[in-house]
Design a protein around this motif. Structure first.
Motif, PDB file in Angstrom:
ATOM      1  N   ILE A 218     -12.996  10.154  18.765  1.00  0.00           N
ATOM      2  CA  ILE A 218     -11.615   9.735  18.442  1.00  0.00           C
ATOM      3  C   ILE A 218     -11.531   9.027  17.085  1.00  0.00           C
ATOM      4  O   ILE A 218     -10.504   8.447  16.747  1.00  0.00           O
ATOM      5  CB  ILE A 218     -11.047   8.802  19.541  1.00  0.00           C
ATOM      6  N   CYS A 219     -12.622   9.109  16.314  1.00  0.00           N
ATOM      7  CA  CYS A 219     -12.658   8.376  15.039  1.00  0.00           C
ATOM      8  C   CYS A 219     -12.022   9.202  13.917  1.00  0.00           C
ATOM      9  O   CYS A 219     -12.426  10.344  13.675  1.00  0.00           O
ATOM     10  CB  CYS A 219     -14.105   8.035  14.682  1.00  0.00           C
ATOM     11  N   PRO A 220     -11.025   8.640  13.222  1.00  0.00           N
ATOM     12  CA  PRO A 220     -10.380   9.405  12.149  1.00  0.00           C
ATOM     13  C   PRO A 220     -11.327   9.701  10.983  1.00  0.00           C
ATOM     14  O   PRO A 220     -11.050  10.589  10.171  1.00  0.00           O
ATOM     15  CB  PRO A 220      -9.224   8.510  11.711  1.00  0.00           C
ATOM     16  N   GLY A 221     -12.455   8.972  10.918  1.00  0.00           N
ATOM     17  CA  GLY A 221     -13.466   9.289   9.907  1.00  0.00           C
ATOM     18  C   GLY A 221     -14.009  10.689  10.153  1.00  0.00           C
ATOM     19  O   GLY A 221     -14.225  11.463   9.217  1.00  0.00           O
ATOM     20  N   LYS A 222     -14.168  11.034  11.417  1.00  0.00           N
ATOM     21  CA  LYS A 222     -14.697  12.353  11.765  1.00  0.00           C
ATOM     22  C   LYS A 222     -13.720  13.463  11.371  1.00  0.00           C
ATOM     23  O   LYS A 222     -14.124  14.519  10.892  1.00  0.00           O
ATOM     24  CB  LYS A 222     -14.964  12.402  13.274  1.00  0.00           C
ATOM     25  N   SER A 223     -12.441  13.220  11.561  1.00  0.00           N
ATOM     26  CA  SER A 223     -11.478  14.279  11.245  1.00  0.00           C
ATOM     27  C   SER A 223     -11.184  14.359   9.752  1.00  0.00           C
ATOM     28  O   SER A 223     -10.945  15.438   9.220  1.00  0.00           O
ATOM     29  CB  SER A 223     -10.177  14.053  12.020  1.00  0.00           C
TER      30      SER A 223
ATOM     31  N   LEU B 148     -22.573   3.361  14.060  1.00  0.00           N
ATOM     32  CA  LEU B 148     -21.862   3.536  15.336  1.00  0.00           C
ATOM     33  C   LEU B 148     -22.359   4.796  16.037  1.00  0.00           C
ATOM     34  O   LEU B 148     -22.500   4.832  17.256  1.00  0.00           O
ATOM     35  CB  LEU B 148     -20.354   3.622  15.120  1.00  0.00           C
ATOM     36  N   MET B 149     -22.645   5.843  15.237  1.00  0.00           N
ATOM     37  CA  MET B 149     -23.193   7.050  15.864  1.00  0.00           C
ATOM     38  C   MET B 149     -24.612   6.764  16.351  1.00  0.00           C
ATOM     39  O   MET B 149     -24.976   7.145  17.465  1.00  0.00           O
ATOM     40  CB  MET B 149     -23.193   8.237  14.917  1.00  0.00           C
ATOM     41  N   GLY B 150     -25.387   6.055  15.534  1.00  0.00           N
ATOM     42  CA  GLY B 150     -26.750   5.712  15.938  1.00  0.00           C
ATOM     43  C   GLY B 150     -26.759   4.930  17.245  1.00  0.00           C
ATOM     44  O   GLY B 150     -27.570   5.175  18.133  1.00  0.00           O
TER      45      GLY B 150
ATOM     46  N   CYS C 177     -21.490   1.177   7.742  1.00  0.00           N
ATOM     47  CA  CYS C 177     -20.140   1.561   7.320  1.00  0.00           C
ATOM     48  C   CYS C 177     -19.947   3.023   7.679  1.00  0.00           C
ATOM     49  O   CYS C 177     -20.873   3.668   8.177  1.00  0.00           O
ATOM     50  CB  CYS C 177     -19.933   1.323   5.822  1.00  0.00           C
ATOM     51  N   PHE C 178     -18.745   3.537   7.410  1.00  0.00           N
ATOM     52  CA  PHE C 178     -18.429   4.888   7.874  1.00  0.00           C
ATOM     53  C   PHE C 178     -19.045   5.969   6.980  1.00  0.00           C
ATOM     54  O   PHE C 178     -18.338   6.749   6.358  1.00  0.00           O
ATOM     55  CB  PHE C 178     -16.910   5.068   7.984  1.00  0.00           C
ATOM     56  N   ALA C 179     -20.387   5.987   6.920  1.00  0.00           N
ATOM     57  CA  ALA C 179     -21.099   7.089   6.274  1.00  0.00           C
ATOM     58  C   ALA C 179     -21.173   8.166   7.356  1.00  0.00           C
ATOM     59  O   ALA C 179     -22.068   8.169   8.184  1.00  0.00           O
ATOM     60  CB  ALA C 179     -22.480   6.629   5.861  1.00  0.00           C
TER      61      ALA C 179
ATOM     62  N   LEU D 284     -18.292  -1.016   0.304  1.00  0.00           N
ATOM     63  CA  LEU D 284     -19.163   0.151   0.423  1.00  0.00           C
ATOM     64  C   LEU D 284     -18.636   1.258   1.332  1.00  0.00           C
ATOM     65  O   LEU D 284     -19.081   2.403   1.221  1.00  0.00           O
ATOM     66  CB  LEU D 284     -20.548  -0.304   0.934  1.00  0.00           C
ATOM     67  N   CYS D 285     -17.731   0.945   2.220  1.00  0.00           N
ATOM     68  CA  CYS D 285     -17.319   1.931   3.229  1.00  0.00           C
ATOM     69  C   CYS D 285     -16.508   3.081   2.607  1.00  0.00           C
ATOM     70  O   CYS D 285     -15.465   2.844   1.995  1.00  0.00           O
ATOM     71  CB  CYS D 285     -16.483   1.242   4.308  1.00  0.00           C
ATOM     72  N   PRO D 286     -16.964   4.325   2.752  1.00  0.00           N
ATOM     73  CA  PRO D 286     -16.211   5.448   2.180  1.00  0.00           C
ATOM     74  C   PRO D 286     -14.820   5.586   2.799  1.00  0.00           C
ATOM     75  O   PRO D 286     -13.863   5.939   2.115  1.00  0.00           O
ATOM     76  CB  PRO D 286     -17.066   6.675   2.516  1.00  0.00           C
ATOM     77  N   PHE D 287     -14.722   5.274   4.089  1.00  0.00           N
ATOM     78  CA  PHE D 287     -13.413   5.382   4.724  1.00  0.00           C
ATOM     79  C   PHE D 287     -12.491   4.251   4.240  1.00  0.00           C
ATOM     80  O   PHE D 287     -11.274   4.410   4.220  1.00  0.00           O
ATOM     81  CB  PHE D 287     -13.556   5.359   6.256  1.00  0.00           C
TER      82      PHE D 287
END
Lengths: 407, 327
Positions: free
Chosen positions: B163-168, B51-53, B36-38, B97-100
């Motif tokens: 381009i992931c809005p989780g990053k921003s 996804l980063m991994g 998930c977007f951890a 579970l996903c924070p996003f």
């Protein structure tokens, strides 16, 4: 002419007395039953007070709106400040009054009785009436009533019911109809039905449905005889829903499970007070009704509204969806999943009693469609066709007793 | 607060948010294969989005030769961990579970509070948008090897994160707005940072007007869905009990029509399903919808449960709308 008028007046007076006698007789019998409990008195009193919108208005202090069938969202009507009043009659005397040579021989007895009670008193007049276009009888009812009084036509608001439930097109058409009803109610009352009012009304009926569901659970355990369940469900529209809910909740703790034998599910045409002929015969034959999906009983209102979606549009859409897609009325064309409401409960009974009011074509046809899948599941099926008369009681009892022995 | 599926899910979502966003500060490090977007761009996060991994197996300064041996073993190890985590919990990673996901749910709450109508996507639009998450998955799988092969500039590294809005957005919760700024280092970084701003803006508007709008495009959801045959968690339907009332479809945060429409078999866990179990919770037919873990039944729909729960919800909704009991 005068003599004719006088004869007519006398006839109406006599019928009025007969209807009242029918009601009193049934209520008397109910009070004298060995399974009568003080908790039932509230519902008996509601029925004793008269099945009339003016009585409801006086009791609950709010204007009543006449209704038939189960597709008009009650929450919307309630949010406009009305109390929905479902017109019904199970009276044989009213049925006889409503029947005359001009109607087809096999007219739905319930509709004839409604015509009868309209002729008996004018308490139904002067208030709006919402009618969904369900069966052929209902769609012709206004014109039938207009034969007696040309003024009847003034008070109707049609809800054109799409007879398909699946698919976006039908859902959108129905939603437009429900928004049309909202507009009609707002125009009639001058009240803007906003999301606050809707949320409050949805909560009122949410609590009522929770009470009804708990009552159904108790019935499944054999704690609520069918006759009493019908009394409670039939009186739903005779008081403010909050009061009815409180009375059901007060009754629940007193309901104790009984030995459950010869358990059956009851489906088909609605059963209306005071015509409890079939439920009483089932009881006499030793059958226990553990579930039903009658539009006058288990489906008296759909409940199960999720109003978390709290914009005004979404709330109306949720109501529209639940009252349309969730409806099992046999007038729907794509009603193939209707059988699941019976078979889904199959662990709780051994047979299905299907009630057909003579002239109630939708349920008559449905009985043919349901018999095969029900018997294929190993359940017994009994189709009982009758009307509001008492004459066929003994014949019916013999058939019911024979059916009971097969369970 | 009564114990319901939703209340349990809400508590889980908040706990998960704390663990994945701030866990690292308390020594919680759950590895690089979190489904998930951890977000690893959040300093002190408690685990890292897979996804980063997945993209990070390849990267700047690497070569395919150098990846043999230990790096490859590590990559396969994380893949295995990812598969185990997905197998164990399925898409509860998305719904619970996903924070996003929780971040998006706050926008839905705000919209409801304001009484703004949700814009439901039509079936046609949903069908048109559904492949995008697979295209994004292909994009994040194809570009990193090209960076390793030095066909693409090194700033194409981690192309999806760029381009992931989780990053921003998620780093804002630790007071770090740096990924909302344009990166003027070169044309590639400028393009990516501008694209990220646009995506972020579109998503913020999208998630306000439509529940879980981002999930429609999420490549991680696509990846978890591809692993569905391995998962133990199933949302299953008893089609012989369902009367088609549509409650499930109407409460579904992804507006999945199949859950109500399905007449043939038990599988209603579609590509968009987040395993949130809201459908089962609001279903009024006993046993029509169940959430199962292997052979264990975690939750089955029940008329009595639905009546209690909906009655409570509507009372709550009425209270929020400011007119409880005044009817």
């Amino acid at each position: 002419m005068n003599a004719q008028n006088q004869r007519e007046t006398e006839r109406l007076q006599k019928t009025g007395v007969r209807v009242q006698n029918e009601i009193s007789r049934e209520l008397e019998a109910l009070r004298g039953r060995p399974d009568h409990m003080p908790g039932y008195d509230y519902f008996i009193d509601l029925l004793a007070g008269g099945i009339r919108p003016d009585v409801l208005e006086k009791r609950a202090g709010k204007p009543a709106l006449n209704l038939l069938c189960v597709q008009a969202p009650l929450e919307l009507i309630h949010a406009a400040g009305f109390l929905p009043f479902k017109i019904f009659s199970g009276s044989y005397a009213a049925d006889a009054l409503g029947a005359d040579g001009r109607l087809p021989a096999l007219t739905c007895p319930m509709l004839r009785a409604v015509r009868g009670i309209f002729r008996l008193n004018d308490s139904f007049s002067g208030r709006p009436w919402v009618l969904p276009t369900t069966c052929d009888w209902i769609v012709n009812l206004p014109r039938m009533l207009r034969m007696d009084n040309p003024q009847f036509a003034k008070w109707f608001h049609w809800l054109e019911l799409p007879h398909l439930k699946d698919g976006d097109a039908a859902r959108e058409r129905w939603l437009a109809e429900v928004f049309g009803l909202k507009k009609f109610l707002e125009k009639t009352t001058g009240v803007k039905i906003d999301r606050k009012r809707l949320a409050a009304s949805v909560a009122v009926y949410g609590r009522a449905w929770e009470a009804l569901t708990r009552l159904e659970e108790r019935r499944r355990a054999g704690a609520v005889p069918f006759v009493w369940f019908l009394i409670i469900a039939n009186s739903f529209f005779l008081d403010a829903p909050e009061q009815w809910t409180n009375a059901v909740n007060a009754l629940l703790p007193a309901l104790r499970g009984n030995e459950n034998k010869n358990r059956v599910f009851f489906a088909g045409s609605p059963v209306f007070f005071p015509n409890f002929k079939i439920p009483l015969l089932l009881e006499e034959a030793g059958l226990t009704v553990t579930g039903d999906d009658l539009c006058s009983s288990g489906r008296v209102f759909p409940g199960g509204i999720n109003a978390e979606a709290s914009s005004e549009y979404e709330m109306v859409a949720v109501l529209a969806g639940r009252y349309h897609e969730g409806c099992l009325c046999p007038t729907f064309a794509d009603n193939d999943r209707r059988i699941n409401s019976i078979l889904g409960d199959a662990g709780n009974f051994e047979g299905v009693v299907f009630h057909v009011l003579k002239g109630c074509h939708p349920y008559d046809m449905e009985s043919c469609l349901l018999e095969e899948p029900i018997t294929r599941r190993g359940l017994k099926f009994l189709r009982l066709e009758t009307d509001y008369t008492a004459e066929d009681g003994r014949n019916l009892l013999t058939r019911i007793e024979a059916f009971g022995q097969t369970l | 607060m009564a114990l319901t599926v939703t209340s349990l899910r809400t508590v889980t979502q908040y706990l998960s948010f704390i663990v994945f966003m701030y866990g690292g500060r308390f020594g919680v490090k759950l590895g690089s294969a979190i489904p998930c977007f951890a977000c690893p761009y959040v300093r002190g996060c408690g685990g890292q989005c897979y996804l980063m991994g997945l993209q990070g197996v390849f990267g700047v300064g690497m070569s395919f030769e150098a990846m043999r041996g230990a790096p490859l073993a590590a990559a396969l190890g994380w893949l295995l961990v990812f598969i185990i985590l997905v197998a164990a919990l399925g898409k509860t990673w998305c719904g619970w579970l996903c924070p996003f996901g929780l971040f998006q749910d706050w926008f839905s709450l705000l919209r409801r509070k304001l009484g703004v109508r949700e814009r439901i996507l039509t079936e046609k639009t949903k069908r048109a948008l559904a492949p995008i998450k697979y295209i994004l998955l292909a994009y994040l799988l194809v570009l990193p090897p090209l960076v390793t092969a030095k066909i693409l500039h090194q700033d194409f590294n981690l192309p999806f994160c760029n381009i992931c809005p989780g990053k921003s957005l998620l780093p804002l919760f630790e007071g770090n707005p740096q990924y909302l700024a344009l990166n003027l280092s070169n044309a590639v970084t400028l393009t990516f940072s501008a694209l990220l701003l646009i995506v972020t803006g579109v998503m913020l508007i999208g998630i306000f007007f439509k529940d879980r709008f981002f999930c429609v495009f999420c490549p991680l959801l696509a990846l978890i869905h591809l692993a569905k045959p391995l998962t133990f968690l199933r949302l299953s339907k008893n089609v012989d009990v369902c009367t088609g009332c549509g409650n499930c479809r109407r409460v579904c945060i992804m507006d999945i029509a199949e859950v109500s429409a399905e007449r043939g078999g038990p599988d209603v866990q579609t590509g968009e399903c987040l395993d949130c179990a809201r459908c089962a919770e609001s279903c009024t037919a006993n046993g029509a919808l169940s959430l199962k873990w292997l052979r264990f039944n975690l939750f089955s729909s029940s008329r009595l449960y639905a009546s209690r729960n909906l009655s409570r919800n509507t009372a709550g909704a009425s209270k929020n709308a400011g007119s409880a009991g005044k009817s």
